[in-house]
Design a protein around this motif. Structure first.
Motif, PDB file in Angstrom:
ATOM      1  N   ARG A  16     -58.132  16.351   1.050  1.00  6.24           N
ATOM      2  CA  ARG A  16     -56.983  17.264   0.998  1.00  6.24           C
ATOM      3  C   ARG A  16     -57.118  18.233   2.164  1.00  6.24           C
ATOM      4  O   ARG A  16     -58.083  19.005   2.239  1.00  6.24           O
ATOM      5  N   ILE A  17     -56.138  18.198   3.073  1.00  2.00           N
ATOM      6  CA  ILE A  17     -56.151  19.078   4.245  1.00  2.00           C
ATOM      7  C   ILE A  17     -55.200  20.238   3.992  1.00  2.00           C
ATOM      8  O   ILE A  17     -53.991  20.053   3.846  1.00  2.00           O
ATOM      9  N   VAL A  18     -55.768  21.452   3.940  1.00  2.00           N
ATOM     10  CA  VAL A  18     -54.981  22.654   3.704  1.00  2.00           C
ATOM     11  C   VAL A  18     -54.603  23.323   5.021  1.00  2.00           C
ATOM     12  O   VAL A  18     -53.487  23.819   5.186  1.00  2.00           O
ATOM     13  N   ALA A  19     -55.543  23.344   5.982  1.00  2.00           N
ATOM     14  CA  ALA A  19     -55.284  23.960   7.285  1.00  2.00           C
ATOM     15  C   ALA A  19     -56.177  23.307   8.324  1.00  2.00           C
ATOM     16  O   ALA A  19     -57.330  22.952   8.036  1.00  2.00           O
ATOM     17  N   LEU A  20     -55.620  23.146   9.552  1.00  2.00           N
ATOM     18  CA  LEU A  20     -56.382  22.556  10.657  1.00  2.00           C
ATOM     19  C   LEU A  20     -56.115  23.332  11.937  1.00  2.00           C
ATOM     20  O   LEU A  20     -54.955  23.686  12.223  1.00  2.00           O
ATOM     21  N   PRO A  21     -57.146  23.592  12.750  1.00  2.00           N
ATOM     22  CA  PRO A  21     -56.915  24.140  14.092  1.00  2.00           C
ATOM     23  C   PRO A  21     -56.167  23.106  14.944  1.00  2.00           C
ATOM     24  O   PRO A  21     -56.170  21.908  14.644  1.00  2.00           O
ATOM     25  N   SER A  22     -55.569  23.567  15.999  1.00  2.76           N
ATOM     26  CA  SER A  22     -54.783  22.653  16.834  1.00  2.76           C
ATOM     27  C   SER A  22     -55.635  21.574  17.498  1.00  2.76           C
ATOM     28  O   SER A  22     -55.134  20.480  17.789  1.00  2.76           O
ATOM     29  N   ASP A  23     -56.924  21.852  17.728  1.00  2.07           N
ATOM     30  CA  ASP A  23     -57.787  20.875  18.386  1.00  2.07           C
ATOM     31  C   ASP A  23     -58.657  20.114  17.396  1.00  2.07           C
ATOM     32  O   ASP A  23     -59.646  19.470  17.776  1.00  2.07           O
ATOM     33  N   ALA A  24     -58.334  20.147  16.130  1.00  2.64           N
ATOM     34  CA  ALA A  24     -59.174  19.514  15.111  1.00  2.64           C
ATOM     35  C   ALA A  24     -59.078  17.994  15.175  1.00  2.64           C
ATOM     36  O   ALA A  24     -58.042  17.421  15.528  1.00  2.64           O
ATOM     37  N   GLU A  25     -60.188  17.353  14.768  1.00  9.13           N
ATOM     38  CA  GLU A  25     -60.247  15.894  14.666  1.00  9.13           C
ATOM     39  C   GLU A  25     -60.764  15.523  13.291  1.00  9.13           C
ATOM     40  O   GLU A  25     -61.803  16.009  12.852  1.00  9.13           O
ATOM     41  N   VAL A  26     -60.028  14.632  12.612  1.00  8.45           N
ATOM     42  CA  VAL A  26     -60.412  14.166  11.288  1.00  8.45           C
ATOM     43  C   VAL A  26     -60.494  12.640  11.332  1.00  8.45           C
ATOM     44  O   VAL A  26     -59.538  11.976  11.746  1.00  8.45           O
ATOM     45  N   ALA A  27     -61.658  12.081  10.907  1.00 11.52           N
ATOM     46  CA  ALA A  27     -61.847  10.633  10.880  1.00 11.52           C
ATOM     47  C   ALA A  27     -62.319  10.235   9.488  1.00 11.52           C
ATOM     48  O   ALA A  27     -63.381  10.672   9.044  1.00 11.52           O
ATOM     49  N   LEU A  28     -61.527   9.392   8.824  1.00 15.57           N
ATOM     50  CA  LEU A  28     -61.839   8.938   7.478  1.00 15.57           C
ATOM     51  C   LEU A  28     -62.008   7.423   7.498  1.00 15.57           C
ATOM     52  O   LEU A  28     -61.199   6.717   8.127  1.00 15.57           O
ATOM     53  N   GLU A  29     -63.024   6.928   6.747  1.00 11.66           N
ATOM     54  CA  GLU A  29     -63.310   5.492   6.811  1.00 11.66           C
ATOM     55  C   GLU A  29     -63.891   5.006   5.497  1.00 11.66           C
ATOM     56  O   GLU A  29     -64.686   5.697   4.869  1.00 11.66           O
ATOM     57  N   THR A  30     -63.468   3.806   5.099  1.00 11.17           N
ATOM     58  CA  THR A  30     -64.093   3.113   3.973  1.00 11.17           C
ATOM     59  C   THR A  30     -64.323   1.659   4.359  1.00 11.17           C
ATOM     60  O   THR A  30     -63.542   1.064   5.116  1.00 11.17           O
ATOM     61  N   VAL A  31     -65.402   1.094   3.817  1.00 14.21           N
ATOM     62  CA  VAL A  31     -65.655  -0.341   3.978  1.00 14.21           C
ATOM     63  C   VAL A  31     -65.038  -1.101   2.810  1.00 14.21           C
ATOM     64  O   VAL A  31     -64.360  -2.105   2.987  1.00 14.21           O
ATOM     65  N   SER A  32     -65.266  -0.607   1.595  1.00 13.10           N
ATOM     66  CA  SER A  32     -64.685  -1.216   0.407  1.00 13.10           C
ATOM     67  C   SER A  32     -64.224  -0.104  -0.518  1.00 13.10           C
ATOM     68  O   SER A  32     -65.023   0.474  -1.243  1.00 13.10           O
ATOM     69  N   GLY A  33     -62.925   0.207  -0.462  1.00 13.57           N
ATOM     70  CA  GLY A  33     -62.390   1.280  -1.278  1.00 13.57           C
ATOM     71  C   GLY A  33     -61.076   1.794  -0.714  1.00 13.57           C
ATOM     72  O   GLY A  33     -60.658   1.417   0.391  1.00 13.57           O
ATOM     73  N   ASP A  34     -60.428   2.643  -1.455  1.00 10.57           N
ATOM     74  CA  ASP A  34     -59.138   3.204  -1.052  1.00 10.57           C
ATOM     75  C   ASP A  34     -59.317   4.577  -0.425  1.00 10.57           C
ATOM     76  O   ASP A  34     -60.291   5.281  -0.693  1.00 10.57           O
ATOM     77  N   VAL A  35     -58.316   4.958   0.391  1.00  6.17           N
ATOM     78  CA  VAL A  35     -58.301   6.279   1.011  1.00  6.17           C
ATOM     79  C   VAL A  35     -57.003   6.989   0.611  1.00  6.17           C
ATOM     80  O   VAL A  35     -55.907   6.422   0.752  1.00  6.17           O
ATOM     81  N   ASP A  36     -57.154   8.208   0.128  1.00  3.86           N
ATOM     82  CA  ASP A  36     -56.009   9.022  -0.265  1.00  3.86           C
ATOM     83  C   ASP A  36     -56.051  10.313   0.550  1.00  3.86           C
ATOM     84  O   ASP A  36     -56.959  11.126   0.383  1.00  3.86           O
ATOM     85  N   LEU A  37     -55.068  10.481   1.450  1.00  2.00           N
ATOM     86  CA  LEU A  37     -54.990  11.669   2.298  1.00  2.00           C
ATOM     87  C   LEU A  37     -53.820  12.531   1.837  1.00  2.00           C
ATOM     88  O   LEU A  37     -52.674  12.076   1.776  1.00  2.00           O
ATOM     89  N   LEU A  38     -54.110  13.792   1.523  1.00  3.39           N
ATOM     90  CA  LEU A  38     -53.091  14.754   1.109  1.00  3.39           C
ATOM     91  C   LEU A  38     -53.017  15.860   2.146  1.00  3.39           C
ATOM     92  O   LEU A  38     -54.039  16.498   2.457  1.00  3.39           O
TER      93      LEU A  38
END
Length: 466
Positions: free
Chosen positions: A384-406
């Protein structure tokens, strides 16, 4: 591992029995029946069992005198008769169920609860026919400027409190066991409690002659601002109201810290850790749960087997859990997390995040982190992303599973989501750059930060946080 050993080890971890008491119960229920060797038994087996009886009950009750508890613990009104009744109940249970010793232990616990007995030491005393004797010793010694307190206690609890003056004050309760009370009382003189100066420090040492079954519970009051080092083989350590650093080494026992203005360092081999407040914490726990309400600074934690739960970390959090769950409320500084088998969750991260879960789910809340890297090898990821700086980097990864981005309203990010085996469900308002069943890229808001999601085998969901 047999059922009976698993049951006894669980009782040991839950604090129902001490290490010595667990050994006694294993011997009684799993190997040699329930009685001690008869008096005068000169056979090699009889001597072995008599020696084992004396060597296994040395620590008495595992739980020491906490707030509002007396030294003696709570036992029923007539322990002598109740002990025989409990012992007989165990014998009947073993005879009735045969090899299922785990069930015998469960029946034993019910008998104890019904009889009003909560002292595991009294239980073993009743089963093995041992008598005990106890007395108290008081010692005091001044502690010079810059000196520290060192405590070494092989068997018994240690409670550290703040001294009203510049002296170290020790209140020691010595306890000895033998087959008759008179001999047990004579053994008290063979238990030594010393308070001596050494290189500017004050050293508290407990010891006894070989073969003496003993336990010494200590209440030590130390001058305000003096560092403390405690080394315990079997017993709990409690501290409250201290202002300097605390070092602990516990082989078997719990660590309980109240309001502590210094750092806590050390290791617990077998036992739980509970901290209310501390300035910083560096701990290694091999078997047991870790809990902390608030740590003002850095937390460096390793848990081999057990859960770790932390309320608020004002500095950096470096945590590794091999078998168990990891949960933190709010981490202000950098969070570096690794869980081998279990779930990991951080309610809110303000600093950079590096999180890796091998087998389990990962859940993060991000507020202001410039770099977030989260990966689950086998499990789901929810961020869950509430706030990010303008230069922020977010990397999400799964090998076996689901990803839920809010993503909360007001967050500006360019988001790309790709899965090799699964589909992407995109429901957040955005300017879509490209879209397919397994890949979507879109610009949310002005799209200044960067968010990338990769799943090898699983679905991806991108939606607005409510």
């Amino acid at each position: 591992m047999s059922d009976e050993r698993l049951m006894v080890l669980k009782m040991l971890r839950d604090g129902k029995v001490s290490v010595e008491e667990a050994e006694a119960l294993l011997e009684a229920l799993g190997e040699e029946g329930l009685g001690a060797a008869p008096a005068g038994d000169s056979t090699e087996e009889g001597q072995r069992r008599a020696h084992q009886d004396q060597a296994t009950e040395a620590s008495g009750a595992r739980r020491g005198p906490g707030p509002g508890r007396g030294w003696e613990g709570r036992v029923g009104p007539s322990w002598a008769s109740l002990g025989r009744e409990v012992a007989e109940a165990v014998r009947e249970a073993v005879a009735d169920i045969g090899p299922s010793v785990g069930e015998a232990l469960r029946r034993l616990k019910e008998e104890i609860k019904g009889g009003g007995v909560v002292s595991a030491s009294a239980l073993v005393q009743g089963l093995f026919g041992l008598a005990s004797a106890a007395d108290e010793v008081g010692l005091s010694h001044p502690l010079g400027p810059g000196g520290r307190l060192r405590v070494r206690n092989p068997r018994g609890d240690v409670r550290i409190e703040r001294s009203p003056d510049t002296q170290v004050h020790v209140q020691a309760r010595r306890q000895a066991w033998f087959r008759d009370e008179q001999t047990a009382r004579s053994l008290l003189d063979r238990i030594e409690v010393r308070l001596r100066p050494q290189d500017g420090d004050a050293v508290v040492e407990v010891g006894a002659d070989p073969g003496v079954r003993f336990r010494v519970d200590l209440v030590v009051r130390v001058p305000d601002g003096a560092p403390v080092a405690v080394d315990v083989d079997s017993g709990d350590v409690r501290a409250d109201g201290l202002a300097a650093d605390l070092e602990v080494e516990i082989k078997s026992g719990d660590l309980e810290i109240g309001s502590h203005r210094g750092a806590i360092r050390g290791s617990v081999n077998s036992g739980d850790v509970q901290i209310r407040k501390a300035a910083a914490c560096v701990l290694r726990v091999l078997s047991g749960d870790f809990g902390a309400e608030e740590v003002a600074g850095r937390v460096d934690l390793y848990v081999a087997s057990g859960d770790a739960r932390i309320g608020r970390v004002g500095g950096e959090l470096v945590a590794q859990v091999l078998h168990g769950d990891l949960a933190a409320g709010h981490v202000v500084g950098h969070a570096q997390l690794k869980v081998m088998s279990g779930d990991a969750e951080v309610g809110e991260c303000s600093g950079d995040v590096e999180a890796l879960v091998y087998s389990g789910d990962l859940k993060l809340g991000v507020r202001g982190s410039r770099s977030t890297r989260a990966k689950a090898m086998s499990g789901d990821v929810e961020v869950r992303i509430v706030a990010l700086p303008s230069d922020a980097e977010v990397a999400l990864e799964t090998v076996s599973g689901d990803v839920d981005l809010l993503i909360a309203p007001g967050v500006d990010a360019r988001v790309s989501a790709q899965t090799r085996s699964g589909q992407v469900d995109w429901s957040i308002p955005a300017q879509i750059v490209q879209r397919s069943r397994a890949a979507v890229e879109g610009v949310v808001g002005s799209g200044q930060a960067t968010v990338s999601i990769h799943a090898l085998a699983g679905d991806i969901s991108v939606r607005e946080a409510t």
